[in-house]
Write a protein that holds these residues in place. Structure first.
Motif, PDB file in Angstrom:
ATOM      1  N   THR A 212      26.398  39.152   7.954  1.00 62.15           N
ATOM      2  CA  THR A 212      27.834  38.375   7.962  1.00 62.15           C
ATOM      3  C   THR A 212      28.586  39.248   8.285  1.00 62.15           C
ATOM      4  O   THR A 212      29.889  38.931   8.646  1.00 62.15           O
ATOM      5  N   THR A 213      28.758  40.628   8.366  1.00 59.61           N
ATOM      6  CA  THR A 213      29.517  41.555   8.745  1.00 59.61           C
ATOM      7  C   THR A 213      29.594  42.241   9.931  1.00 59.61           C
ATOM      8  O   THR A 213      30.161  43.161  10.526  1.00 59.61           O
ATOM      9  N   VAL A 214      28.396  41.838  10.654  1.00 59.84           N
ATOM     10  CA  VAL A 214      27.885  42.552  12.267  1.00 59.84           C
ATOM     11  C   VAL A 214      28.888  42.165  13.084  1.00 59.84           C
ATOM     12  O   VAL A 214      28.989  40.923  13.353  1.00 59.84           O
ATOM     13  N   ASP A 215      29.433  43.138  13.961  1.00 63.54           N
ATOM     14  CA  ASP A 215      30.235  42.819  15.160  1.00 63.54           C
ATOM     15  C   ASP A 215      29.257  42.204  16.085  1.00 63.54           C
ATOM     16  O   ASP A 215      28.148  42.905  16.498  1.00 63.54           O
ATOM     17  N   VAL A 216      29.398  40.929  16.472  1.00 61.97           N
ATOM     18  CA  VAL A 216      28.712  40.392  17.398  1.00 61.97           C
ATOM     19  C   VAL A 216      28.574  41.315  18.795  1.00 61.97           C
ATOM     20  O   VAL A 216      27.509  41.185  19.407  1.00 61.97           O
ATOM     21  N   THR A 217      29.598  41.977  19.243  1.00 60.17           N
ATOM     22  CA  THR A 217      29.734  42.686  20.173  1.00 60.17           C
ATOM     23  C   THR A 217      28.536  43.748  20.315  1.00 60.17           C
ATOM     24  O   THR A 217      28.383  44.310  21.259  1.00 60.17           O
ATOM     25  N   LYS A 218      28.371  44.254  19.304  1.00 60.86           N
ATOM     26  CA  LYS A 218      27.412  45.207  18.955  1.00 60.86           C
ATOM     27  C   LYS A 218      25.810  44.855  19.053  1.00 60.86           C
ATOM     28  O   LYS A 218      25.059  45.742  19.193  1.00 60.86           O
ATOM     29  N   ILE A 219      25.631  43.582  19.083  1.00 59.79           N
ATOM     30  CA  ILE A 219      24.201  43.078  19.358  1.00 59.79           C
ATOM     31  C   ILE A 219      23.946  43.009  20.990  1.00 59.79           C
ATOM     32  O   ILE A 219      24.832  42.066  21.785  1.00 59.79           O
ATOM     33  N   PRO A 220      22.930  43.572  21.402  1.00 58.03           N
ATOM     34  CA  PRO A 220      22.791  43.662  22.875  1.00 58.03           C
ATOM     35  C   PRO A 220      22.267  42.258  23.407  1.00 58.03           C
ATOM     36  O   PRO A 220      21.896  41.278  22.672  1.00 58.03           O
ATOM     37  N   ASP A 221      22.780  41.953  24.613  1.00 60.44           N
ATOM     38  CA  ASP A 221      22.357  40.733  25.107  1.00 60.44           C
ATOM     39  C   ASP A 221      20.841  40.474  25.172  1.00 60.44           C
ATOM     40  O   ASP A 221      20.021  41.342  25.139  1.00 60.44           O
ATOM     41  N   HIS A 222      20.267  39.250  24.926  1.00 59.12           N
ATOM     42  CA  HIS A 222      19.042  38.970  24.490  1.00 59.12           C
ATOM     43  C   HIS A 222      18.737  37.452  25.253  1.00 59.12           C
ATOM     44  O   HIS A 222      19.665  36.702  25.342  1.00 59.12           O
ATOM     45  N   ASP A 223      17.237  37.275  25.512  1.00 59.27           N
ATOM     46  CA  ASP A 223      16.970  35.927  26.038  1.00 59.27           C
ATOM     47  C   ASP A 223      16.545  35.087  25.144  1.00 59.27           C
ATOM     48  O   ASP A 223      16.564  33.678  25.100  1.00 59.27           O
ATOM     49  N   MET A 224      16.111  35.422  23.775  1.00 60.28           N
ATOM     50  CA  MET A 224      15.836  34.777  22.857  1.00 60.28           C
ATOM     51  C   MET A 224      16.362  35.131  21.374  1.00 60.28           C
ATOM     52  O   MET A 224      16.111  36.486  21.167  1.00 60.28           O
TER      53      MET A 224
ATOM     54  N   LYS B 167      10.126  41.301  30.912  1.00 58.65           N
ATOM     55  CA  LYS B 167      10.125  41.249  29.407  1.00 58.65           C
ATOM     56  C   LYS B 167      11.296  39.867  29.192  1.00 58.65           C
ATOM     57  O   LYS B 167      12.299  39.997  29.598  1.00 58.65           O
ATOM     58  N   ILE B 168      10.843  39.288  28.283  1.00 57.62           N
ATOM     59  CA  ILE B 168      11.823  38.406  27.469  1.00 57.62           C
ATOM     60  C   ILE B 168      12.386  39.157  26.138  1.00 57.62           C
ATOM     61  O   ILE B 168      11.521  39.722  25.359  1.00 57.62           O
ATOM     62  N   ARG B 169      13.689  39.485  26.524  1.00 48.18           N
ATOM     63  CA  ARG B 169      14.535  40.313  25.466  1.00 48.18           C
ATOM     64  C   ARG B 169      14.834  39.489  24.306  1.00 48.18           C
ATOM     65  O   ARG B 169      15.416  38.408  23.881  1.00 48.18           O
ATOM     66  N   VAL B 170      14.427  40.129  22.901  1.00 50.30           N
ATOM     67  CA  VAL B 170      14.650  39.285  21.655  1.00 50.30           C
ATOM     68  C   VAL B 170      15.563  39.823  20.791  1.00 50.30           C
ATOM     69  O   VAL B 170      15.423  41.226  20.634  1.00 50.30           O
TER      70      VAL B 170
ATOM     71  N   SER C 294       1.888  40.784  25.962  1.00 50.04           N
ATOM     72  CA  SER C 294       3.027  40.451  25.643  1.00 50.04           C
ATOM     73  C   SER C 294       4.257  40.495  26.376  1.00 50.04           C
ATOM     74  O   SER C 294       4.417  41.386  27.140  1.00 50.04           O
ATOM     75  N   VAL C 295       5.166  39.218  26.566  1.00 50.29           N
ATOM     76  CA  VAL C 295       6.080  39.517  27.593  1.00 50.29           C
ATOM     77  C   VAL C 295       7.294  39.517  26.862  1.00 50.29           C
ATOM     78  O   VAL C 295       8.332  39.739  27.155  1.00 50.29           O
ATOM     79  N   TYR C 296       7.105  39.595  25.316  1.00 47.18           N
ATOM     80  CA  TYR C 296       8.261  39.604  24.349  1.00 47.18           C
ATOM     81  C   TYR C 296       8.645  41.073  23.987  1.00 47.18           C
ATOM     82  O   TYR C 296       7.741  41.968  23.957  1.00 47.18           O
ATOM     83  N   GLU C 297      10.056  41.375  24.105  1.00 43.03           N
ATOM     84  CA  GLU C 297      10.237  42.688  23.626  1.00 43.03           C
ATOM     85  C   GLU C 297      11.623  42.586  22.783  1.00 43.03           C
ATOM     86  O   GLU C 297      12.728  41.987  23.048  1.00 43.03           O
ATOM     87  N   VAL C 298      11.241  43.110  21.390  1.00 42.06           N
ATOM     88  CA  VAL C 298      12.508  43.025  20.160  1.00 42.06           C
ATOM     89  C   VAL C 298      13.610  44.136  20.757  1.00 42.06           C
ATOM     90  O   VAL C 298      12.963  45.362  20.655  1.00 42.06           O
ATOM     91  N   VAL C 299      14.579  43.704  21.215  1.00 45.84           N
ATOM     92  CA  VAL C 299      15.773  44.966  21.565  1.00 45.84           C
ATOM     93  C   VAL C 299      16.704  45.045  20.347  1.00 45.84           C
ATOM     94  O   VAL C 299      17.274  46.141  20.363  1.00 45.84           O
ATOM     95  N   TRP C 300      16.684  44.124  19.489  1.00 48.12           N
ATOM     96  CA  TRP C 300      17.570  44.590  18.192  1.00 48.12           C
ATOM     97  C   TRP C 300      16.908  43.637  17.305  1.00 48.12           C
ATOM     98  O   TRP C 300      16.466  42.410  17.435  1.00 48.12           O
ATOM     99  N   SER C 301      17.356  44.197  16.055  1.00 47.84           N
ATOM    100  CA  SER C 301      16.634  43.374  14.689  1.00 47.84           C
ATOM    101  C   SER C 301      17.658  43.684  13.517  1.00 47.84           C
ATOM    102  O   SER C 301      18.345  44.675  13.486  1.00 47.84           O
TER     103      SER C 301
END
Length: 431
Positions: free
Chosen positions: A77-89, A4-7, A39-46
């Motif tokens: 604008t207030t989201v802590d970037v470290t809380k966003i999971p790693d993603h490919d796209m 999967k391509i993590r999105v 689909s090869v895409y998987e939305v892991v965070w939105s």
């Protein structure tokens, strides 16, 4: 290639990017959700946040359709970037705003214009992520290439230079969905970026820029184009940092340097005017309308027809402003009712509601004149029927969603073309 391509999906709205990349219930938008898609895409965070509304209707619809797992309903604008999971796209349809820069990105006072310009939220994620996404897929209004009026193209130049500084190459194209057989005349710019560690970056680097734009690029694969063979591409370098570009790019206020198609790699921009190449059968407004399923409130009362005709008709009249000053006002007429034999006009956010309007769609049926239903508006953007239907969400709000949305079929075709390039990249690496 991974399974999967993590999105990560920013400014998600009601999920247009996700529908285009993942499909809906394993069905594709281009088939009207009748044919299967692998689909090869998987939305892991939105993330979806509407700052001007108390009730987050779009986010509620998104959660209802895709679930709450991995979905954020907070100010990006207030989201802590470290809380966003790693993603490919990283994907998103970010708002068109004033991108001016005064000093540095680290100094919040260095941003001129509306507070919280959302491009810099994307930039922050790309800057702070230890593992940067290999691919970026963005959408915006086509005027991005000519904004602002006193420095045409400056805003796009800032975005390109920002991505260049972060190690990305970029290709872009303005695409009108109707030019490729889709049911709505909706022009938007689509931007793809590739990190320098990606094989696509290396392919672009080796390729003649004109050939990439016309034949070899992801966008050319998804949406074929041609050009005037006698016209050479425009090429220029983005000199200086983003602060200098902000203050000096096209300072004389001439025409934008950016054509509707182009690439940028290592600060060198190549841009070319292209023309769509499509030979299929178009989908027209008549193909998507509901027959016998539209309720009475969408029909226009005979006594209101003159108001609709006036607003949509040509005008040349004297008007008086709030200070009592008289002025000549004129505007051209619009087709009334809307043609059923062509793709629809662009849906706007004010499409909903029963009040007469110059810009709302009106069609003529055997039963009379009427506005478009929420399902018809969804179909014009190639969403599944009743995708936005939810208790507490009005028809006017549903129309607003579609005015803000994108044509899902465009995302699907670009996603498929990108998938093919990534798969080819994986095969090459295996050899």
């Amino acid at each position: 290639m991974p399974n999967k391509i993590r999105v990560a999906e920013l400014f998600a709205g009601v999920g247009g990017f996700r529908l285009g990349l993942e499909g809906w219930k394993k069905k594709s938008a281009s088939s009207g959700y009748t044919k299967s898609v692998k689909s090869v895409y998987e939305v892991v965070w939105s993330n979806q946040w509407e700052p001007s509304t108390k009730t987050q209707h779009a986010s509620l619809v998104y959660e209802q359709r895709f679930g709450k797992d991995g979905h954020s309903n907070e100010d990006i604008t207030t989201v802590d970037v470290t809380k966003i999971p790693d993603h490919d796209m990283l994907v998103g349809g970010f708002p068109c705003q004033d991108y001016s820069v005064a000093t540095t990105l680290k100094n919040s006072k260095g941003l001129i214009g509306k507070k919280g310009v959302l491009w810099w939220s994307i930039h922050k994620i790309l800057s702070e992520k230890k593992k940067k996404p290999k691919y970026i897929f963005l959408e915006n209004v086509d005027r991005l290439l000519i904004s602002p009026s006193k420095q045409r193209g400056r805003d796009f130049a800032i975005i390109l230079k920002s991505l260049d500084d972060l190690g990305y190459a970029v290709e872009w194209r303005i695409i009108n969905a109707a030019d490729y057989g889709m049911p709505q005349r909706r022009r938007r710019i689509f931007i793809l970026a590739y990190l320098k560690t990606a094989s696509i970056y290396k392919d672009l680097k080796r390729c003649d820029p004109r050939d990439w734009i016309l034949n070899e690029g992801t966008l050319a694969s998804a949406f074929p184009v041609t050009s005037n063979e006698l016209v050479l591409p425009t090429e220029f370098e983005l000199n200086g940092d983003i602060v200098e570009i902000s203050s000096s790019f096209n300072k004389n206020g001439g025409a934008s340097l950016f054509e509707n198609s182009g690439v940028m790699i290592r600060g060198i921009v190549t841009t070319l005017k292209t023309f769509p190449e499509f030979y299929g059968e178009p989908v027209v407004l008549n193909d998507i309308i509901q027959n016998g399923e539209v309720t009475e409130e969408f029909y226009i009362n005979d006594k209101d027809l003159d108001k609709w005709r006036y607003l949509k008709g040509p005008k040349k009249e004297i008007r008086v402003n709030t200070e009592g000053f008289e002025y000549n006002y004129s505007e051209g007429g619009m087709v009334f009712p809307d043609s059923l034999n062509k793709p629809s006009r662009t849906i706007i956010t004010g499409e909903g509601g029963s009040s007469p309007s110059r810009f709302k769609h009106v069609i003529q049926t055997k039963k009379g004149y009427r506005r478009l239903s929420p399902v018809e508006l969804e179909r014009l953007n190639m969403f599944p029927d009743n995708h936005t239907k939810l208790d507490g969400v009005s028809d006017t709000k549903r129309a607003f969603f579609m005015g803000n949305a994108l044509v899902v079929g465009v995302i699907e075709k670009i996603g498929l073309a990108l998938k093919e390039k990534i798969e080819n990249e994986a095969l090459v690496q295996q050899v």
